[in-house]
Enzyme design. Structure first.
Site, mmCIF file in Angstrom:
data_model
loop_
_atom_site.group_PDB
_atom_site.id
_atom_site.type_symbol
_atom_site.label_atom_id
_atom_site.label_comp_id
_atom_site.label_asym_id
_atom_site.label_seq_id
_atom_site.Cartn_x
_atom_site.Cartn_y
_atom_site.Cartn_z
ATOM 1 N N HIS A 75 0.810 -1.218 0.000
ATOM 2 C CA HIS A 75 0.000 0.000 0.000
ATOM 3 C C HIS A 75 0.844 1.270 0.000
ATOM 4 C CE1 HIS A 75 -3.183 -2.910 0.856
ATOM 5 N NE2 HIS A 75 -3.842 -2.101 0.054
ATOM 6 N N GLU B 212 -10.810 -11.237 -4.600
ATOM 7 C CA GLU B 212 -9.356 -11.112 -4.419
ATOM 8 C C GLU B 212 -8.773 -12.297 -3.663
ATOM 9 O OE1 GLU B 212 -8.591 -7.409 -2.362
ATOM 10 O OE2 GLU B 212 -10.304 -7.650 -1.055
ATOM 11 N N ASP C 294 -4.295 -8.531 -4.188
ATOM 12 C CA ASP C 294 -4.418 -9.625 -3.234
ATOM 13 C C ASP C 294 -4.609 -10.954 -3.935
ATOM 14 O OD1 ASP C 294 -4.088 -8.601 -0.590
ATOM 15 O OD2 ASP C 294 -5.858 -7.381 -0.970
ATOM 16 N N CYS D 12 -9.741 -3.709 -10.329
ATOM 17 C CA CYS D 12 -9.291 -2.466 -9.674
ATOM 18 C C CYS D 12 -7.919 -2.610 -9.015
ATOM 19 C CB CYS D 12 -10.317 -1.994 -8.652
ATOM 20 S SG CYS D 12 -10.505 -3.113 -7.267
HETATM 21 C C1 PEP Z 1 -6.391 -5.369 -4.538
HETATM 22 O O1 PEP Z 1 -6.167 -6.201 -3.671
HETATM 23 O O2 PEP Z 1 -6.110 -5.538 -5.745
HETATM 24 C C2 PEP Z 1 -7.015 -4.079 -4.208
HETATM 25 C C3 PEP Z 1 -7.429 -3.261 -5.143
HETATM 26 O O3 PEP Z 1 -7.118 -3.743 -2.912
HETATM 27 P P1 PEP Z 1 -5.866 -3.343 -1.967
HETATM 28 O O4 PEP Z 1 -4.682 -3.110 -2.867
HETATM 29 O O5 PEP Z 1 -6.282 -2.119 -1.244
HETATM 30 O O6 PEP Z 1 -5.709 -4.514 -1.098
HETATM 31 MG MG MG Z 2 -7.097 -6.044 -1.729
#
Ligand code: PEP
Ligand code: MG
Length: 614
Positions: free
Chosen positions: A221, A464, A488, A535
């Site tokens: 993140h 995910e 994920d 996403c």
């Molecule tokens: C993902 O896991 O691809 C996602 C968009 O959520 P995050 O990166 O916040 O876990």
């Molecule tokens: Mg995620």
């Protein structure tokens, strides 16, 4: 370019303030590209783990200040003791008793009478302030320990540093002894062992140019935030923090994942040229921001933006996003002493929906846990495997009020626009059923209290976790849309921690197993006639765009600054070619083969974009 002895003739602002020798050797360090872009600035080494106490100069005080300084030192010691006891109590409940004993050692160090005596003597007799007296004393002990080959003693050095940083923070009124991330000097490049997502969210946006850290990977993140802040970043640079000093001149190349200390004249010229080529391409792509993202054979793709806060809205409209595909609400819960209440959340969501003027806004319920810890509200307990633990909707299961409050705020805000609510980390059908039941109860409460809300807000599941892909058919019957979180999905499919730089080489979104899971999810969504978006970061990587289209994904959501390139690729590729690529990707055995294929395709249809990807 790795070793050069020429110095820059083109000084950076701020250069005169730091006395630099005229000639310094250029040194190149490699990591993983985390956020694209190039910057040149001055290093600020951040982080307690690397505090070099030897750099501390005695800070003089007047004789009249002595008593106050001694009192300040004593109260910092008392505060530190009580903090350690609190941690120890908490840990005793969650970890083995034997391990909690480590804090006994910490208490012994902080309570050491010899150290106290020496610090107080430096304050009284040396007329030094409390911080410098304390640090000079600690350094003396550390020097004595480092002179031995005793492993036990060397391990204790780590404990002493840890405690020293804690005392120092208390002496500084609760702030870290080091620089503060929300108030940086001009043209700063932060070099650190680690920056947590909440550290990154705090970075002083006026003065930060880029950063490089020893930990992390492209999809941690911290990297995601760097991209949304539009600052170049390199992660996974093992053992670099100790090789930089404050004030060093550096270039961070976020395209190639490199940091160059003391760049030579040739290197600077090379980068000037690269930046101007990149700027030229971006201004061409930017002019197309109002054009449709349509393939050469007429397939329309919906491009949306991922955001981490309402501040990102300007960027969303500039890049021509058709909606918000992912609002990561957990950032509302970080860097704040109290969790936002229902009204505060309602105001934020309602404002966002009004600003988007009827365009779709997908808001994800809190995904705290994993690398996003929030000590004020929810996830104060450190877990051995945070990514497999109490994260996202699981956390809400233990703290139902968290999700209830958020759902109330969201359903109320739903009257202001086209809202979709999305649940992260769904692994089984019962979780969705439970969440839908909570949603129904919350709606009943709002109705009974005569509070306006939108009962038709669409509900989606993030896909995910591999188990969710494999039961996508059953999930699709319960929800209104899917959103594939590839970050994920890759982590959980390949059993590769998305934060761990040591196994980053195995983190391959192009893995055919990931491709197959996406295909299954799209097939289930199509069968139940619900939309499916991607996403995760794969959606922001133009090299993957054609394969995703070929797998049937016609909705992509990404960091706003990635939209121009992805649109550029879509407009130059056909669905026919994309489907062929996807077919080969699904039948390949090796992620590298898929990657080569993806790169070759983009090189042939959009060589200009390929050239800046690195
Ligand atoms: C993902 O896991 O691809 C996602 C968009 O959520 P995050 O990166 O916040 O876990
Ligand atoms: Mg995620």
């Amino acid at each position: 370019m790795t070793e050069s002895a020429t110095a820059s003739s083109d000084p950076l602002p701020g250069a005169a303030k730091t006395a630099q020798p005229i000639e310094k050797k250029e040194v190149l360090f490699h990591g993983f590209p985390a956020s694209p872009g190039i910057c040149r600035g001055r290093v600020l080494v951040f982080g307690a783990a690397h505090t070099d106490f030897r750099e501390i100069d005695p800070i003089p005080i007047a004789a009249s200040e002595v008593d106050a300084e001694v009192a300040r030192f004593q109260s910092a010691i008392e505060k530190t003791k009580s903090e350690i006891k609190t941690i120890q109590d908490r840990m005793q409940k969650t970890i083995e008793k034997r391990d909690a004993k480590i804090f006994d050692a910490h208490l012994l160090i902080v309570g050491d009478k010899l150290i106290h005596k020496e610090v107080i003597s430096r304050i009284r007799n040396g007329l030094c302030n409390a911080q410098s007296s304390f640090l000079l004393t600690i350094q003396k002990y550390l020097d004595a320990i480092s002179g031995t080959n005793d492993t036990y003693l060397n391990e204790r050095a780590g404990d002493i540093r840890d405690i020293a940083n804690r005392v120092l923070r208390n002496l500084n009124g609760g702030k870290d002894g080091g620089p503060s991330l929300d108030n940086l000097p001009e043209n700063t490049v932060v070099i650190a062992h680690d920056l947590t997502p909440s550290d990154t969210a705090m970075l002083d946006r006026r003065n930060i140019l880029g950063f490089a850290i020893e930990t992390g990977s492209r999809t941690c993140h911290t990297s995601i935030l760097a991209r949304s802040l539009r600052i170049p970043a390199v992660v996974g640079m093992r053992n670099i923090a100790g090789k930089f000093a404050n004030g060093d001149e550096v270039i961070v190349d976020g395209f190639l994942g490199m940091v160059i200390r003391n760049p030579s004249r040739d290197t600077l010229a090379f980068y000037r040229e690269k930046i101007s080529r990149k700027d030229e391409l971006y201004s061409i792509l930017q002019k197309e921001s109002s054009r449709a993202a349509e393939t050469t054979d007429g397939y329309r793709v919906k491009l949306c933006a991922n955001i981490e806060g309402a501040d990102d809205l300007e960027e969303v409209s500039r890049c021509g996003a058709e909606g918000i595909g992912l609002f990561r609400t957990e950032y509302l819960f970080m860097n704040t002493p109290v969790a936002p209440d229902e009204e505060t959340q309602y105001q934020i969501y309602a404002k966002l929906l009004r600003a988007m003027r009827g365009r779709a806004v997908t808001i994800r319920t809190v995904d705290l846990g994993g690398d996003k810890l929030d000590f004020a509200t929810a996830s104060a307990i450190r877990e051995p495997n945070p990514f497999l633990g109490l994260r996202a909707i699981r956390l809400c299961h233990e703290k139902p009020q968290l999700i209830r409050t958020q759902l109330r705020a969201l359903l109320r805000a739903g009257t202001e626009g086209d809202l979709r609510i999305m649940f992260p980390m769904v692994s089984s059908l019962s979780e969705i059923e439970e969440l839908l039941a909570i949603r129904d109860e919350v709606m009943e409460e709002l109705k009974a209290a005569n509070i306006p809300f939108d009962p038709k807000v669409r509900i989606g599941a993030m896909i995910e976790i591999p188990s969710a892909c494999l039961i996508a058919d059953a999930l699709a019957a319960k929800v209104d849309f899917f959103s594939i979180g590839s970050n994920d999905l890759v982590q959980y499919t390949l059993a590769v921690d998305r934060l761990n730089e040591r196994v980053a080489y195995l983190y391959r979104p192009s893995h055919p197993a990931v491709m197959e899971l996406i295909r299954l999810t799209v097939a289930a969504a199509k069968k139940h006639r619900i939309p499916v978006c991607v996403c995760g970061e794969i959606a922001a990587d133009p090299r993957f765009t054609p394969i995703l289209l070929g797998l049937g994904v016609l909705e992509l959501s990404m960091s706003p600054n990635a939209i121009a390139e992805v649109r550029g690729v879509i407009r130059k590729t056909s669905m026919l070619a994309s489907e062929q690529l996807a077919k080969i990707a699904l039948t390949s055995a090796d992620p590298e083969d898929v990657m080569v294929l993806a790169k070759e395709h983009i090189q042939s249809v959009a060589p200009d974009i390929a050239s800046i990807l690195g």
